[in-house]
Design a protein around this motif. Sequence first.
Motif, PDB file in Angstrom:
ATOM      1  N   GLN A  77       0.846  -1.190   0.000  1.00 56.57           N
ATOM      2  CA  GLN A  77       0.000   0.000   0.000  1.00 56.57           C
ATOM      3  C   GLN A  77       0.884   1.244   0.000  1.00 56.57           C
ATOM      4  N   ARG A  78       0.336   2.307  -0.573  1.00 58.11           N
ATOM      5  CA  ARG A  78       1.089   3.566  -0.656  1.00 58.11           C
ATOM      6  C   ARG A  78       0.189   4.729  -0.228  1.00 58.11           C
ATOM      7  N   PRO A  79       0.199   5.058   1.056  1.00 52.16           N
ATOM      8  CA  PRO A  79      -0.599   6.202   1.501  1.00 52.16           C
ATOM      9  C   PRO A  79       0.040   7.518   1.065  1.00 52.16           C
ATOM     10  N   SER A  80      -0.788   8.463   0.636  1.00 49.64           N
ATOM     11  CA  SER A  80      -0.292   9.786   0.246  1.00 49.64           C
ATOM     12  C   SER A  80      -1.311  10.829   0.681  1.00 49.64           C
ATOM     13  N   TRP A  81      -0.794  11.930   1.237  1.00 48.71           N
ATOM     14  CA  TRP A  81      -1.652  13.007   1.703  1.00 48.71           C
ATOM     15  C   TRP A  81      -1.840  14.009   0.573  1.00 48.71           C
ATOM     16  N   THR A 121      -3.964  16.623   0.834  1.00 47.95           N
ATOM     17  CA  THR A 121      -3.848  17.827   1.647  1.00 47.95           C
ATOM     18  C   THR A 121      -3.565  17.356   3.069  1.00 47.95           C
ATOM     19  N   ASN A 122      -3.486  18.294   4.000  1.00 47.59           N
ATOM     20  CA  ASN A 122      -3.213  17.887   5.379  1.00 47.59           C
ATOM     21  C   ASN A 122      -4.413  17.247   6.059  1.00 47.59           C
ATOM     22  N   TRP A 123      -5.555  17.155   5.353  1.00 49.49           N
ATOM     23  CA  TRP A 123      -6.730  16.516   5.933  1.00 49.49           C
ATOM     24  C   TRP A 123      -7.318  15.419   5.038  1.00 49.49           C
ATOM     25  N   LEU A 124      -6.712  15.153   3.890  1.00 50.46           N
ATOM     26  CA  LEU A 124      -7.245  14.169   2.947  1.00 50.46           C
ATOM     27  C   LEU A 124      -6.143  13.213   2.518  1.00 50.46           C
ATOM     28  N   ARG A 125      -6.404  11.900   2.665  1.00 49.34           N
ATOM     29  CA  ARG A 125      -5.399  10.886   2.366  1.00 49.34           C
ATOM     30  C   ARG A 125      -5.961   9.880   1.369  1.00 49.34           C
ATOM     31  N   LEU A 126      -5.129   9.526   0.388  1.00 46.28           N
ATOM     32  CA  LEU A 126      -5.480   8.534  -0.619  1.00 46.28           C
ATOM     33  C   LEU A 126      -4.511   7.367  -0.504  1.00 46.28           C
ATOM     34  N   THR A 127      -5.069   6.124  -0.395  1.00 40.09           N
ATOM     35  CA  THR A 127      -4.223   4.945  -0.202  1.00 40.09           C
ATOM     36  C   THR A 127      -4.621   3.849  -1.182  1.00 40.09           C
ATOM     37  N   PRO A 128      -3.903   3.701  -2.295  1.00 40.09           N
ATOM     38  CA  PRO A 128      -4.109   2.520  -3.140  1.00 40.09           C
ATOM     39  C   PRO A 128      -3.412   1.316  -2.509  1.00 40.09           C
ATOM     40  N   ASN A 129      -3.984   0.131  -2.700  1.00 45.93           N
ATOM     41  CA  ASN A 129      -3.402  -1.075  -2.117  1.00 45.93           C
ATOM     42  C   ASN A 129      -3.671  -2.266  -3.012  1.00 45.93           C
ATOM     43  N   GLY A 166      -7.498  -2.322  -4.150  1.00 44.67           N
ATOM     44  CA  GLY A 166      -8.420  -1.428  -3.486  1.00 44.67           C
ATOM     45  C   GLY A 166      -7.920  -0.003  -3.500  1.00 44.67           C
ATOM     46  N   LEU A 167      -8.814   0.898  -3.140  1.00 47.65           N
ATOM     47  CA  LEU A 167      -8.482   2.312  -3.085  1.00 47.65           C
ATOM     48  C   LEU A 167      -9.262   2.922  -1.926  1.00 47.65           C
ATOM     49  N   ASP A 168      -8.532   3.531  -0.988  1.00 44.15           N
ATOM     50  CA  ASP A 168      -9.154   4.144   0.186  1.00 44.15           C
ATOM     51  C   ASP A 168      -8.949   5.647   0.138  1.00 44.15           C
ATOM     52  N   LEU A 169     -10.039   6.392   0.289  1.00 50.23           N
ATOM     53  CA  LEU A 169      -9.985   7.841   0.363  1.00 50.23           C
ATOM     54  C   LEU A 169     -10.549   8.256   1.719  1.00 50.23           C
ATOM     55  N   THR A 170      -9.700   8.845   2.571  1.00 48.96           N
ATOM     56  CA  THR A 170     -10.091   9.162   3.946  1.00 48.96           C
ATOM     57  C   THR A 170      -9.781  10.618   4.251  1.00 48.96           C
ATOM     58  N   ILE A 205     -18.014  17.086  32.064  1.00 51.60           N
ATOM     59  CA  ILE A 205     -17.522  17.492  30.750  1.00 51.60           C
ATOM     60  C   ILE A 205     -16.633  18.721  30.908  1.00 51.60           C
ATOM     61  N   ASN A 206     -15.414  18.631  30.402  1.00 46.43           N
ATOM     62  CA  ASN A 206     -14.451  19.721  30.433  1.00 46.43           C
ATOM     63  C   ASN A 206     -13.987  19.988  29.007  1.00 46.43           C
ATOM     64  N   GLY A 207     -14.819  20.676  28.246  1.00 46.39           N
ATOM     65  CA  GLY A 207     -14.543  20.920  26.832  1.00 46.39           C
ATOM     66  C   GLY A 207     -15.051  19.777  25.972  1.00 46.39           C
ATOM     67  N   LEU A 208     -15.376  20.077  24.716  1.00 42.00           N
ATOM     68  CA  LEU A 208     -15.858  19.071  23.764  1.00 42.00           C
ATOM     69  C   LEU A 208     -15.038  19.146  22.480  1.00 42.00           C
ATOM     70  N   ARG A 209     -14.651  17.967  21.991  1.00 48.76           N
ATOM     71  CA  ARG A 209     -13.960  17.888  20.704  1.00 48.76           C
ATOM     72  C   ARG A 209     -14.647  16.831  19.845  1.00 48.76           C
ATOM     73  N   HIS A 210     -15.018  17.222  18.627  1.00 46.94           N
ATOM     74  CA  HIS A 210     -15.658  16.304  17.683  1.00 46.94           C
ATOM     75  C   HIS A 210     -14.659  15.968  16.577  1.00 46.94           C
ATOM     76  N   ILE A 211     -14.366  14.683  16.435  1.00 48.19           N
ATOM     77  CA  ILE A 211     -13.472  14.207  15.385  1.00 48.19           C
ATOM     78  C   ILE A 211     -14.324  13.444  14.369  1.00 48.19           C
ATOM     79  N   VAL A 212     -14.233  13.840  13.104  1.00 50.00           N
ATOM     80  CA  VAL A 212     -15.012  13.203  12.050  1.00 50.00           C
ATOM     81  C   VAL A 212     -14.073  12.679  10.975  1.00 50.00           C
ATOM     82  N   ARG A 213     -14.314  11.428  10.534  1.00 46.55           N
ATOM     83  CA  ARG A 213     -13.479  10.798   9.507  1.00 46.55           C
ATOM     84  C   ARG A 213     -14.376  10.194   8.426  1.00 46.55           C
ATOM     85  N   PRO A 214     -14.814  10.962   7.434  1.00 42.48           N
ATOM     86  CA  PRO A 214     -15.543  10.381   6.300  1.00 42.48           C
ATOM     87  C   PRO A 214     -14.583   9.612   5.402  1.00 42.48           C
ATOM     88  N   MET A 215     -15.103   8.580   4.758  1.00 46.63           N
ATOM     89  CA  MET A 215     -14.230   7.759   3.916  1.00 46.63           C
ATOM     90  C   MET A 215     -15.030   7.058   2.826  1.00 46.63           C
TER      91      MET A 215
END
Length: 711
Positions: free
Chosen positions: A426-430, A432-440, A465-469, A485-495
């Motif tokens: 597999q070869r992961p490549s960014w 952008t700093n928030w989008l990664r493409l990984t062919p495998n 296969g091909l993964d886009l995350t 609760i001491n602060g809230l952080r929402h992490i989202v990972r569409p793929m």
Amino acid sequence: MRLRHLFLFATVCGLYAAPSLHAQASDLASGAELSADEPLERDLQNGVVTARGNAEVRTEDIRITADLIQYYEQDRKLIAEGHVTATGKGLRLLTDELTYDLDTQRFNTGHFRAGYPPFFIEGENAEGTPEEFIGEIATLYYGEPATGTPRLRVGSARVRPGERVRAEDIRFGVQGLDFEIPIATLDRSFALPPIQASVAGGYRGNLGAYVQSELLFPFGSNVLGGTNLDVYTNRGALVGPIVSYRDNEGESTSTTTLNSGWIYDYNDDERGDDRLNQPIDPQRYFARLNHRQTFKNLSFNAQLNYVSDSEILRDFRWDLYPYLQEADSHFEVLYTAEDWFLTAWGRTSLSSYYPITERLPEVRLQTRLRPITEFNIYHRGHLQAGYLRRQTIEGLDYNDRLPEEEVLEVDFGDGVARVDGYYELQRPSWITNWLRLTPNAAARYIYYGDSPSGDDADRLLTQVGLDLTAEGSAYWNYQNKTWNINGLRHIVRPMVRYLYREDQGAGLDEIYQFDYYLPHPSRPLFNLGDRVDVDSLSKLHVTRVGVENTLQTRGKNGQSRNLVRLDLFQDFDLEDEARDALYTELSTQPAPWLDFRLAHKWRTEDAEAEAYYINASILSADKWRATMSVDHLEDEVTQIGLSGFYRLTENIGVLASARYDDELGDLTRQLYAVRQRWGSFWEFDYGVLLTNGDQRQDDMRIQLKVRFLAF
């Protein structure tokens, strides 16, 4: 004239005594200091320094406090009296009188008390050093010395504070009860309890009145030994040795337990037939051996089970039976290195009453994902080989109902050698700093030394296969003390994940099915090498679209704590729309008193729920709690479970549980009980158990359980 002489004498004494007193206060011995609330007193004639009022002596090895401490210069000894405490190097000792030698660092006391959680020790006198002392005519409590606390009365005990206790002439008892059991010797780590025990009793029609007990007592270093001792008025007495060994010192850790039982079951009518419709012999027994060991990068786990018949655990160890229905035996050896690990495991059945897959054995060498070139290409793989054999019951599948009258036998099929090799790139490549493409790309080759046709067979699975995350997050400075609760952080990972798999060679009906797919509500793994259902893998052309959501807050230790995790994935099968499915996985624990988990598979073509699992629990500290669970597998089973507990007083509560089977349309299990706590270590359950559909148990049973909470 006489007055002048007296004045001169007093002045000289003051000039010489005062400096001497301060010197003794700070230099009783090398690194030792003496202090008190009141001025220190010195008897020059006898060479004694006296400290009164919160007197304290500090050395490199020990700290002593008392109402009064006297230091004898000539003997270099201390005598402490009144509310004496001695602490140091794990030592925590209370007494009314203590003598301490500054040179030898030895002490002796009168009546003393000492605490080394979870042990509490008291005795008539003690003598030794901060590293080790001997207590005479002592009592060792496992916990605070209150009603219900287990205790050991000993003639003498050798104590290494915070490490071990050794004793002889021992009598085991319980505080508040007038009985004692003699024990030869004790050699135990403070990390281990002095006994292990469980007791249960009640009435069942097929057993009569019964008492079940497991008792283990210390024998030597790190060893517990004891017995199973059960009495059933309608069946006989069950006895058998129990041995437990634990060694957690040094680089290696080891735990071994042997648990066994034998009974002459004289009741022919109740004994009946086994699972294969063969008469059960009155000589019935079971044996279980568990072993766990680690040494640096090597670990070994093994479990051996041997039973006389398929129903022995069901009849006499019904709480254990759901987890050991097959009574199989297995082992695993694991060696881990930085970039790879080696595993060997085996499985067989010493008493064959169920169809299982035997592994005699199977070995796997697997490499971790790691880079191989400067072009950011990663690879991993595994090589696995084993000898497998399928035990069957005259051709019946595992879930087939057995005929009620025909006598059956276990069929041991011919063993098959199987080799499984896998390699992935597999070869992961960014992008952008928030989008990664990984062919495998990956390939998996499986060889079978035998097949239903009598010849060897092989299969080749290739996959691309091909993964886009993408990944993003947002933060809100939200505070809520009620939910912690001491602060809230929402992490989202569409793929989006695309997979195309091709298979070549033997078809699925041309090979033995040792490891096959079992329906479940969680999304199947995409990576070809992670799939364990190797014998049922086939051609697949699918696109998965999904999103992973995590809502976090800051915990007390500064680390993130997950409040909610919600994952949604839709699989689109590009070859067969009937296999399209929506997967939902939800877990939430926003507060310690609330927990909810769900896994759900929805077949989108016909809008049917194929499988799901739900578990929810809510509690109010130690006052009450309620739990619900639902298990559903289409055309197989739907079961709903409910349980609850409510504490009426500090020591008394009520509990209830029920399980409903949708296929039977009835409640299959109901429990109603009163729970009573006695002291800090004992808990009693008095209850009635109602069952439906159990062919070897009565529909109503009365039961009593005793639990030792600390053990």
